[in-house]
Scaffold this motif. Structure first.
Motif, short mmCIF file in Angstrom:
data_model
loop_
_atom_site.label_atom_id
_atom_site.label_comp_id
_atom_site.label_asym_id
_atom_site.label_seq_id
_atom_site.Cartn_x
_atom_site.Cartn_y
_atom_site.Cartn_z
N HIS A 37 50.88 39.61 48.51
CA HIS A 37 50.42 40.55 47.49
C HIS A 37 49.51 39.90 46.45
O HIS A 37 48.85 40.60 45.70
CB HIS A 37 51.63 41.20 46.80
CG HIS A 37 52.28 42.23 47.65
ND1 HIS A 37 53.11 41.92 48.71
CD2 HIS A 37 52.21 43.58 47.64
CE1 HIS A 37 53.53 43.03 49.29
NE2 HIS A 37 52.99 44.05 48.66
N GLY A 38 49.50 38.57 46.41
CA GLY A 38 48.58 37.88 45.52
C GLY A 38 49.26 37.10 44.41
O GLY A 38 49.91 37.70 43.54
N ILE A 39 49.12 35.79 44.43
CA ILE A 39 49.67 34.94 43.37
C ILE A 39 48.56 34.12 42.74
O ILE A 39 47.53 33.84 43.35
CB ILE A 39 50.77 33.99 43.90
CG1 ILE A 39 50.18 33.03 44.96
CG2 ILE A 39 51.94 34.77 44.45
CD1 ILE A 39 51.14 31.92 45.38
N LEU B 10 40.48 40.74 46.06
CA LEU B 10 40.09 41.86 45.22
C LEU B 10 40.60 43.19 45.79
O LEU B 10 40.40 43.50 46.96
CB LEU B 10 38.57 41.92 45.07
CG LEU B 10 38.02 43.03 44.17
CD1 LEU B 10 38.50 42.84 42.73
CD2 LEU B 10 36.49 43.05 44.22
N VAL B 11 41.26 43.95 44.92
CA VAL B 11 41.73 45.30 45.26
C VAL B 11 41.09 46.27 44.27
O VAL B 11 41.17 46.06 43.06
CB VAL B 11 43.26 45.41 45.18
CG1 VAL B 11 43.71 46.84 45.42
CG2 VAL B 11 43.91 44.47 46.19
N ILE B 12 40.42 47.28 44.78
CA ILE B 12 39.77 48.29 43.93
C ILE B 12 40.43 49.63 44.19
O ILE B 12 40.56 50.05 45.35
CB ILE B 12 38.26 48.38 44.20
CG1 ILE B 12 37.60 47.01 44.03
CG2 ILE B 12 37.61 49.39 43.27
CD1 ILE B 12 36.12 47.00 44.39
N LEU B 13 40.87 50.29 43.13
CA LEU B 13 41.50 51.60 43.26
C LEU B 13 40.52 52.69 42.86
O LEU B 13 39.72 52.51 41.93
CB LEU B 13 42.75 51.66 42.38
CG LEU B 13 43.85 50.63 42.66
CD1 LEU B 13 45.03 50.85 41.74
CD2 LEU B 13 44.28 50.66 44.12
N ASN C 189 50.82 40.17 36.78
CA ASN C 189 49.51 40.04 36.17
C ASN C 189 49.24 41.30 35.33
O ASN C 189 49.42 42.42 35.80
CB ASN C 189 48.46 39.89 37.28
CG ASN C 189 47.04 40.00 36.78
OD1 ASN C 189 46.74 39.62 35.65
ND2 ASN C 189 46.16 40.52 37.61
N GLN C 190 48.82 41.12 34.09
CA GLN C 190 48.63 42.26 33.19
C GLN C 190 47.58 43.23 33.70
O GLN C 190 47.72 44.45 33.54
CB GLN C 190 48.25 41.76 31.79
CG GLN C 190 48.24 42.87 30.74
CD GLN C 190 49.59 43.54 30.61
OE1 GLN C 190 50.61 42.88 30.44
NE2 GLN C 190 49.61 44.88 30.67
N GLN C 191 46.54 42.72 34.32
CA GLN C 191 45.50 43.61 34.86
C GLN C 191 46.08 44.51 35.96
O GLN C 191 45.77 45.70 36.04
CB GLN C 191 44.33 42.80 35.41
CG GLN C 191 43.11 43.65 35.75
CD GLN C 191 41.89 42.80 36.08
OE1 GLN C 191 42.00 41.59 36.31
NE2 GLN C 191 40.73 43.41 36.09
N TYR C 192 46.94 43.93 36.78
CA TYR C 192 47.61 44.71 37.83
C TYR C 192 48.46 45.80 37.22
O TYR C 192 48.44 46.96 37.66
CB TYR C 192 48.47 43.79 38.70
CG TYR C 192 49.47 44.50 39.56
CD1 TYR C 192 49.09 45.15 40.73
CD2 TYR C 192 50.82 44.54 39.19
CE1 TYR C 192 50.02 45.82 41.52
CE2 TYR C 192 51.75 45.19 39.97
CZ TYR C 192 51.34 45.84 41.14
OH TYR C 192 52.27 46.51 41.90
N TYR D 151 42.00 44.65 40.51
CA TYR D 151 42.73 43.41 40.24
C TYR D 151 42.62 42.53 41.47
O TYR D 151 42.31 43.02 42.57
CB TYR D 151 44.21 43.70 39.90
CG TYR D 151 44.97 44.40 41.00
CD1 TYR D 151 45.65 43.68 41.98
CD2 TYR D 151 45.02 45.79 41.06
CE1 TYR D 151 46.36 44.33 42.99
CE2 TYR D 151 45.72 46.44 42.07
CZ TYR D 151 46.39 45.70 43.02
OH TYR D 151 47.08 46.34 44.03
N ASP D 152 42.86 41.24 41.32
CA ASP D 152 42.75 40.36 42.49
C ASP D 152 44.03 39.59 42.80
O ASP D 152 44.07 38.79 43.72
CB ASP D 152 41.57 39.40 42.35
CG ASP D 152 41.74 38.37 41.23
OD1 ASP D 152 42.80 38.37 40.57
OD2 ASP D 152 40.81 37.58 41.02
#
Length: 223
Positions: free
Chosen positions: A144-146, A164-167, A210-213, A191-192
């Protein structure tokens, strides 16, 4: 930052943590921290785990560890998976705990966390042990990304797993004159990675979202 070298671990020389009676909640929390920690018996590592457990308990709205572990048994598996260290401590008498420096450290860690004392995890909600290295490619958090936010946290010498994941959301607008409906895909955020490291102590890496997530997904800090 506490060294991950077992030889640097500072355990109590006497038995101050076991000198006073040990209530049921303190003992269970201590046993969980003792069971979840690495075999290094690092007192700071147990303190950090205990703080995370209490933070999770409070965030989920429970008043005590027994209710928390009964209703959320999957958060800490040591209670139900036959963890030898957890079972050993839960069965230990006060005298046995008083003679065992590692168990004394676990009791001190539990008391510190329950009293709102220093948080060695630096605000973490999750943690991982050696399996994040041995099972890196298939590890849930890695997939899921660390992101290792400080080199001192990287006790297992693992690499970041960012992607990178774009919603998006679909927006429909209707032209007042033609009455035609226009459909447009609009980005809502990106978020990435999902997890930021907060500490690396003993054999444990600690994490928070991650706060951006969180901002993009609207998720909660503790689930």
């Amino acid at each position: 930052m506490t060294s991950s070298n077992p030889s640097d671990t500072q355990l109590p020389a006497s038995a101050p943590a076991a000198a006073q009676p040990i209530d049921a909640q303190t003992k269970q929390l201590a046993a969980m921290a003792y069971g979840e920690a690495s075999l290094q018996d690092n007192s700071d590592e147990m303190m950090a785990i205990a703080s995370v457990l209490v933070r999770q308990r409070d965030s989920r709205g429970y008043s005590n560890m027994a209710t928390f572990t009964k209703n959320d048994p999957t958060f800490s598996f040591v209670i139900g998976d036959g963890n030898a260290r957890y079972n050993k401590m839960m069965k230990a008498t006060a005298d046995q705990i008083g003679k065992d420096p590692a168990m004394q450290a676990a009791i001190a860690a539990a008391r510190n966390a329950l009293a709102g004392g220093p948080d060695k995890s630096n605000g973490a909600y999750f943690w991982d042990g050696a399996d994040i290295k041995s099972n890196y490619d298939n590890h849930f958090k890695v997939r899921h990304g660390i992101k290792i936010t400080d080199p001192s946290h990287n006790i297992y010498d693992i690499k970041d797993s960012t992607k990178l994941v774009i919603l998006y959301k679909i927006v429909k607008t209707k032209d007042k004159k033609t009455k035609k409906v226009k459909t447009e895909k609009v980005e809502t955020g990106r978020y990435d990675h999902v997890y930021d490291s907060t500490a690396g102590i003993g054999g444990t890496i600690f994490w928070k979202y991650n706060q951006q997530y969180l901002d993009v997904t609207g998720g909660s800090e503790y689930r």
